[in-house]
Design an enzyme around this catalytic site. Structure first.
Site, PDB file in Angstrom:
ATOM      1  N   ASP A  50      -8.579  -9.177   9.719  1.00 33.54           N
ATOM      2  CA  ASP A  50      -8.088  -7.924   9.375  1.00 33.54           C
ATOM      3  C   ASP A  50      -9.200  -6.796   9.585  1.00 33.54           C
ATOM      4  OD1 ASP A  50      -5.692  -6.687   8.337  1.00 33.54           O
ATOM      5  OD2 ASP A  50      -7.243  -6.231   6.490  1.00 33.54           O
ATOM      6  N   CYS A 104       1.214  -6.247  12.738  1.00 33.34           N
ATOM      7  CA  CYS A 104       1.616  -6.299  14.171  1.00 33.34           C
ATOM      8  C   CYS A 104       0.847  -7.614  14.965  1.00 33.34           C
ATOM      9  CB  CYS A 104       1.025  -5.092  14.973  1.00 33.34           C
ATOM     10  SG  CYS A 104       2.302  -3.850  14.418  1.00 33.34           S
ATOM     11  N   ASN A 143      -1.909 -13.795  13.200  1.00 33.19           N
ATOM     12  CA  ASN A 143      -1.405 -14.708  14.084  1.00 33.19           C
ATOM     13  C   ASN A 143      -2.491 -15.035  15.128  1.00 33.19           C
ATOM     14  OD1 ASN A 143       1.448 -15.719  13.537  1.00 33.19           O
ATOM     15  ND2 ASN A 143       1.286 -13.865  12.565  1.00 33.19           N
ATOM     16  N   ARG A 145       2.477 -12.102   0.160  1.00 36.46           N
ATOM     17  CA  ARG A 145       1.360 -12.383   0.826  1.00 36.46           C
ATOM     18  C   ARG A 145       0.844 -13.717   0.193  1.00 36.46           C
ATOM     19  NH1 ARG A 145      -1.355  -8.456   4.939  1.00 36.46           N
ATOM     20  NH2 ARG A 145       0.129  -6.825   4.734  1.00 36.46           N
ATOM     21  N   ARG A 179       1.002  -1.110  -0.099  1.00 31.18           N
ATOM     22  CA  ARG A 179       0.147  -0.062   0.132  1.00 31.18           C
ATOM     23  C   ARG A 179       0.923   1.335   0.134  1.00 31.18           C
ATOM     24  NH1 ARG A 179      -1.793   1.205   4.232  1.00 31.18           N
ATOM     25  NH2 ARG A 179      -1.015  -0.568   5.614  1.00 31.18           N
ATOM     26  N   TYR A 234      -1.292  -3.876  -6.485  1.00 29.21           N
ATOM     27  CA  TYR A 234      -1.009  -4.748  -5.296  1.00 29.21           C
ATOM     28  C   TYR A 234      -2.330  -4.450  -4.039  1.00 29.21           C
ATOM     29  CZ  TYR A 234       1.954  -7.533  -2.539  1.00 29.21           C
ATOM     30  OH  TYR A 234       2.598  -8.346  -1.888  1.00 29.21           O
ATOM     31  N   GLY A 235      -2.331  -5.344  -3.326  1.00 26.66           N
ATOM     32  CA  GLY A 235      -3.224  -5.544  -2.351  1.00 26.66           C
ATOM     33  C   GLY A 235      -4.149  -4.517  -2.001  1.00 26.66           C
ATOM     34  N   GLY A 236      -4.151  -3.855  -0.875  1.00 29.37           N
ATOM     35  CA  GLY A 236      -5.099  -2.805  -0.528  1.00 29.37           C
ATOM     36  C   GLY A 236      -5.166  -1.526  -1.588  1.00 29.37           C
ATOM     37  N   LYS A 295      -9.328  -2.204   2.162  1.00 28.14           N
ATOM     38  CA  LYS A 295      -8.975  -1.238   2.944  1.00 28.14           C
ATOM     39  C   LYS A 295      -9.781   0.143   2.567  1.00 28.14           C
ATOM     40  CE  LYS A 295      -6.498  -3.170   5.801  1.00 28.14           C
ATOM     41  NZ  LYS A 295      -5.421  -3.882   5.593  1.00 28.14           N
ATOM     42  N   ARG A 323       3.478  -2.241  18.363  1.00 25.87           N
ATOM     43  CA  ARG A 323       4.706  -3.034  18.471  1.00 25.87           C
ATOM     44  C   ARG A 323       5.501  -2.182  19.484  1.00 25.87           C
ATOM     45  NH1 ARG A 323       7.447  -7.032  15.256  1.00 25.87           N
ATOM     46  NH2 ARG A 323       5.472  -7.386  13.750  1.00 25.87           N
ATOM     47  N   HIS A 328     -10.110  -1.794  11.948  1.00 24.60           N
ATOM     48  CA  HIS A 328      -8.829  -2.583  11.328  1.00 24.60           C
ATOM     49  C   HIS A 328      -8.585  -3.692  12.345  1.00 24.60           C
ATOM     50  CE1 HIS A 328      -4.531  -2.680   9.900  1.00 24.60           C
ATOM     51  NE2 HIS A 328      -5.177  -3.782   9.425  1.00 24.60           N
ATOM     52  N   ASN A 331       0.321 -16.469  23.852  1.00 22.50           N
ATOM     53  CA  ASN A 331      -0.698 -15.411  24.034  1.00 22.50           C
ATOM     54  C   ASN A 331      -2.044 -15.808  24.569  1.00 22.50           C
ATOM     55  OD1 ASN A 331       1.285 -13.681  23.315  1.00 22.50           O
ATOM     56  ND2 ASN A 331       0.673 -13.725  20.903  1.00 22.50           N
ATOM     57  N   SER A 342      -1.050  -2.737  10.982  1.00 22.09           N
ATOM     58  CA  SER A 342      -0.414  -3.529  10.006  1.00 22.09           C
ATOM     59  C   SER A 342       0.911  -4.364  10.275  1.00 22.09           C
ATOM     60  CB  SER A 342      -0.276  -2.905   8.579  1.00 22.09           C
ATOM     61  OG  SER A 342      -1.280  -2.130   7.988  1.00 22.09           O
TER      62      SER A 342
HETATM   63  P1  GTP Z   1      -1.546  -6.887   8.052  1.00 21.63           P
HETATM   64  O1  GTP Z   1      -2.022  -8.202   7.329  1.00 21.63           O
HETATM   65  O2  GTP Z   1      -0.663  -6.289   7.344  1.00 21.63           O
HETATM   66  O3  GTP Z   1      -2.788  -6.158   8.732  1.00 21.63           O
HETATM   67  O4  GTP Z   1      -0.853  -7.665   9.524  1.00 21.63           O
HETATM   68  P2  GTP Z   1      -1.141  -8.662  10.716  1.00 21.63           P
HETATM   69  O5  GTP Z   1      -1.722  -7.599  11.805  1.00 21.63           O
HETATM   70  O6  GTP Z   1      -2.309  -9.523  10.231  1.00 21.63           O
HETATM   71  O7  GTP Z   1       0.080  -9.097  11.315  1.00 21.63           O
HETATM   72  P3  GTP Z   1       0.671 -10.683  11.070  1.00 21.63           P
HETATM   73  O8  GTP Z   1      -0.369 -11.613  11.931  1.00 21.63           O
HETATM   74  O9  GTP Z   1       0.826 -11.284   9.840  1.00 21.63           O
HETATM   75  O10 GTP Z   1       1.995 -10.658  11.744  1.00 21.63           O
HETATM   76  C1  GTP Z   1       3.147  -9.910  11.283  1.00 21.63           C
HETATM   77  C2  GTP Z   1       4.425 -10.061  11.966  1.00 21.63           C
HETATM   78  O11 GTP Z   1       4.295 -10.335  13.436  1.00 21.63           O
HETATM   79  C3  GTP Z   1       4.813 -11.649  11.508  1.00 21.63           C
HETATM   80  O12 GTP Z   1       6.337 -11.613  11.314  1.00 21.63           O
HETATM   81  C4  GTP Z   1       4.603 -12.612  12.926  1.00 21.63           C
HETATM   82  O13 GTP Z   1       5.403 -13.403  12.840  1.00 21.63           O
HETATM   83  C5  GTP Z   1       4.866 -11.500  13.982  1.00 21.63           C
HETATM   84  N1  GTP Z   1       4.087 -11.871  14.977  1.00 21.63           N
HETATM   85  C6  GTP Z   1       2.883 -12.218  15.326  1.00 21.63           C
HETATM   86  N2  GTP Z   1       2.517 -12.494  16.524  1.00 21.63           N
HETATM   87  C7  GTP Z   1       3.590 -12.313  17.204  1.00 21.63           C
HETATM   88  C8  GTP Z   1       3.998 -12.507  18.595  1.00 21.63           C
HETATM   89  O14 GTP Z   1       2.972 -13.060  19.314  1.00 21.63           O
HETATM   90  N3  GTP Z   1       5.203 -12.286  18.905  1.00 21.63           N
HETATM   91  C9  GTP Z   1       6.347 -11.891  18.111  1.00 21.63           C
HETATM   92  N4  GTP Z   1       7.112 -11.716  18.662  1.00 21.63           N
HETATM   93  N5  GTP Z   1       5.891 -11.802  16.914  1.00 21.63           N
HETATM   94  C10 GTP Z   1       4.584 -11.989  16.223  1.00 21.63           C
HETATM   95  C1  SPV Z   2      -2.379  -3.778   5.846  1.00 23.17           C
HETATM   96  O1  SPV Z   2      -1.477  -3.241   5.392  1.00 23.17           O
HETATM   97  O2  SPV Z   2      -3.001  -3.864   7.043  1.00 23.17           O
HETATM   98  C2  SPV Z   2      -2.911  -5.206   5.188  1.00 23.17           C
HETATM   99  C3  SPV Z   2      -2.556  -5.510   3.656  1.00 23.17           C
HETATM  100  O3  SPV Z   2      -3.779  -5.895   5.734  1.00 23.17           O
HETATM  101  S1  SPV Z   2      -3.442  -4.487   2.526  1.00 23.17           S
HETATM  102  O4  SPV Z   2      -4.450  -5.344   2.288  1.00 23.17           O
HETATM  103  O5  SPV Z   2      -2.371  -4.501   1.346  1.00 23.17           O
HETATM  104  O6  SPV Z   2      -3.493  -3.002   2.793  1.00 23.17           O
HETATM  105 MN    MN Z   3      -4.448  -5.123   7.636  1.00 21.28          MN
END
Ligand code: GTP
Ligand code: SPV
Ligand code: MN
Length: 613
Positions: free
Chosen positions: A306, A283, A287, A398, A91, A230-232, A239, A427, A259, A523, A281
């Site tokens: 998301d 963060c 997961n 992705r 994005r 790309y993506g968003g 988004k 973070r 979000h 967690n 994003s």
């Molecule tokens: P977007 O799709 O961009 O909105 O991201 P998201 O918020 O869904 O983040 P995602 O779950 O993809 O995690 C992003 C990064 O954070 C990855 O590299 C994960 O491995 C890392 N991560 C997620 N949870 C944890 C955690 O509990 N501890 C640590 N140290 N890293 C984490």
């Molecule tokens: C984000 O950046 O928070 C995403 C990826 O989930 S995108 O859909 O490209 O915005």
């Molecule tokens: Mn997102």
């Protein structure tokens, strides 16, 4: 590798006729499609019907054109890899605009341009931008088709990759067009990669334009996106619509577009609780959405990863849905040790973008396995070995996969659920403890308005450089963020039974720079404490910044967390917090009189509690 799709029904050109529908909304839709076609001058118009046959034909066409590489179907059935242009990998916040009539309605945190001026800028860019290409008309629903919280939209796009992505991320098809024909309201979104083809000109695998615009007109509920695939930037339902435009709809109609991930947490007695969490994003939303608890007896079911839409129900509680139908998840860091559920979700039917290709026709990214293969083709299409000294997969590479494919998906994931808990997290290397409970809703809104991330523990000063991302919505709020804070406070006054609010931080670091908390499956220990708080079964202690677990109330049985680390995870440095309060004050000043008085009051209450401590 055999590069064949499972089932080629007919060429793409056999599909795409304008549906023979009538109704009050159909003529408006057709008129709009014709207007955009007259502007962009595509070679042909294809109305997407959302059928499997049509999707097969679309994907086969992309494989033939070199847009997609088919993975070995014995390794990953019906899965494909796309490689983007090197300048089109994420994005683009600097190219994203909220074009309200009044700049104050976009607010200090959005890029603004006057609607007339922006339309004048876009007109010559879109004029003829689809020459030599197919213009797809993609009707979609956010939320299940016809659902009480759902919203409809149509995306016009000249990117077949975007069409394939939208078909995973939203509900696409004739049923949506039927609802529109019958007169249901819908949002207009237009997307062009901005790469017209001259007669006979060869196409590239990832057409795009160095000049990019992602533009929202909140008053006329339109999105116009140019130059990126790309993506968003390109899946406009996500988004652009489900957050930026929907946040405006929510402000005006008493609901919220956030979000947030959405999960159901089931305790050892079988009692279910619904938790939504706003993390910026990258963060950890995907997961946590797929968390596999390390403590026995608990289950987490996935509802969304998301975006969450929230609406008050007749019973005075807040109800939530995930408006999407797929995951567009970050690949790097996704592995058996971190997110085994995601790994299992990706067994087949996946569209990967910018990950690495293995010699045996599968995919790889940093973190999928501990050891990298000896040889790969990296995301740029170049040879790669572990000695190459650069990532094989792009950090923002992705996967796009249907939500229904997650083994953790709740059976009723398309239905609205009552919210019990809202989490805010960023973070944070310093200051923010593993978990803090808000004193009440207003204090919770204060915590949400202060979400930020810092890259590393501060080398100098007590707080690292804070990137503010209030409610994880900084790049996604379609109106003045000061008004948005006010909307959160207003929703708190409207609902009779409010979710409890907590702040979490999986990312605090020790003086040596290492993460203090094991994270991921562990967690669940924080969720366990939170749910037991709701049940009145876990103790907390008041601190100046909120309520933290009383000693011994966090279940750490079987966890590998030394007492020293635990102490550091919950340490509250009063001076550092006073410094942070100073920065919050500066941030709040951005909003002038659009900042709700309640938040100023929260900030001064925090300062007095800190000074007294
Ligand atoms: P977007 O799709 O961009 O909105 O991201 P998201 O918020 O869904 O983040 P995602 O779950 O993809 O995690 C992003 C990064 O954070 C990855 O590299 C994960 O491995 C890392 N991560 C997620 N949870 C944890 C955690 O509990 N501890 C640590 N140290 N890293 C984490
Ligand atoms: C984000 O950046 O928070 C995403 C990826 O989930 S995108 O859909 O490209 O915005
Ligand atoms: Mn997102």
């Amino acid at each position: 590798i055999e590069h064949t799709t499972a089932r080629i029904v007919a060429p793409l050109s056999a599909y795409g006729a304008q549906p023979a529908l009538t109704g009050p909304g159909m003529s408006a839709l057709v008129a709009w499609v014709e207007e955009i076609a007259a502007l962009t001058q595509p070679e042909r118009i294809h109305w997407i019907d959302g059928s499997t046959d049509e999707n097969d034909a679309l994907v086969s066409q992309m494989v033939e054109d070199g847009t997609l590489i088919q993975l070995d179907p014995r390794k990953r059935p019906n899965s494909y890899l796309a490689r983007s242009d090197e300048g089109d990998v994420a994005r683009l916040e600097s190219r994203t605009f909220i074009c309200s009539e009044d700049p104050d309605d976009a607010g200090p945190t959005n890029n603004w341009a006057a609607p007339d001026e922006m339309r004048a800028t876009l007109q010559p860019l879109f004029a003829g931008s689809m020459r030599g290409r197919t213009m797809f008309v993609v009707p979609f629903s956010m939320g299940k088709i016809g659902g009480p919280i759902s919203q409809l939209g149509v995306q016009i796009t000249d990117s077949p990759y975007a069409v394939a992505s939208i078909e995973v991320m939203t509900r696409v098809g004739l049923e949506v067009t039927e609802l529109i024909a019958q007169g249901s309201p819908w949002v207009r979104t237009v997307h062009s990669v901005g790469a017209p083809l001259a007669p006979g000109q060869a196409d590239s695998a990832w057409p795009s334009n160095p000049e990019k615009y992602i533009v929202h007109f909140p008053e006329s509920l339109e999105v116009w996106s140019f130059g990126s695939g790309y993506g968003g930037n390109a899946i406009l339902a996500k988004k652009c619509f489900a957050l930026r435009i929907a946040s405006v709809l929510g402000r005006d109609n008493g609901w919220m577009a956030e979000h947030m991930l959405l999960i159901r947490v089931i305790d050892p007695q079988g009692r279910a609780y619904h938790v939504a969490a706003a993390f910026p994003s990258a963060c950890g939303k995907t997961n946590l959405a797929m968390l596999r608890p390390t403590i026995p007896g608990w289950t987490v079911e996935t509802l969304g990863d998301d975006i969450t839409w929230i609406r008050p129900g007749a019973d005075g509680r807040l109800y939530a849905i995930n408006p999407e139908s797929g995951f567009f998840g970050v690949a790097p860091g996704t592995g058996a040790a971190t997110n085994v559920t995601a790994v299992e979700t990706l067994w087949g039917n996946v569209l990967f973008t910018n990950v690495a290709l293995t010699d045996d026709g599968d995919v790889w990214w940093e973190g999928l396995t501990d050891e990298a293969p000896d040889h790969l083709i990296d995301w740029r299409g170049e040879d790669w070995t572990p000695e190459s000294g650069r990532p094989a997969a792009h950090p923002n590479s992705r996967f796009t996969v249907a939500a229904s494919q997650a083994p953790s998906i709740a059976d009723d994931w398309e239905e609205a659920v009552p919210l019990d808990v809202i989490l805010f997290g960023g973070r944070r290397a310093t200051n923010v403890p593993l978990v803090v409970e808000a004193f009440d809703w207003e204090h919770g809104v204060f915590l949400g308005s202060n979400i930020s991330s810092e890259r590393t523990a501060a080398a100098e000063g007590r707080v690292g450089e804070l990137r503010r991302d209030p409610f994880a919505m900084m790049p996604f709020c379609g109106y003045n963020m000061g008004d948005y804070f006010g909307h959160w406070l207003e929703m708190g006054r409207r609902a009779e039974t409010l979710p409890r609010v907590f702040q979490v931080n999986w990312f605090r670091r020790g003086a040596d720079g290492r993460f203090l908390w094991p994270g991921f499956g562990d967690n669940s220990r924080v969720l366990d404490w939170i749910i037991r708080r709701l049940q009145g079964e876990a103790d907390a202690v008041d601190t100046p910044i909120g309520r933290v677990p009383a000693p011994g109330s966090l279940n750490l049985e079987g966890a590998d967390v030394p007492q020293n680390d635990l102490d550091e995870l919950f340490a509250i440095d009063v001076d550092a917090w006073l410094e942070e309060a100073e920065l919050t004050d500066e941030f709040y000043d951005l909003f002038g009189d659009r900042l709700p008085a309640e938040l100023h009051a929260q900030l001064s209450a925090l300062r007095s509690r800190l000074i007294r401590a």
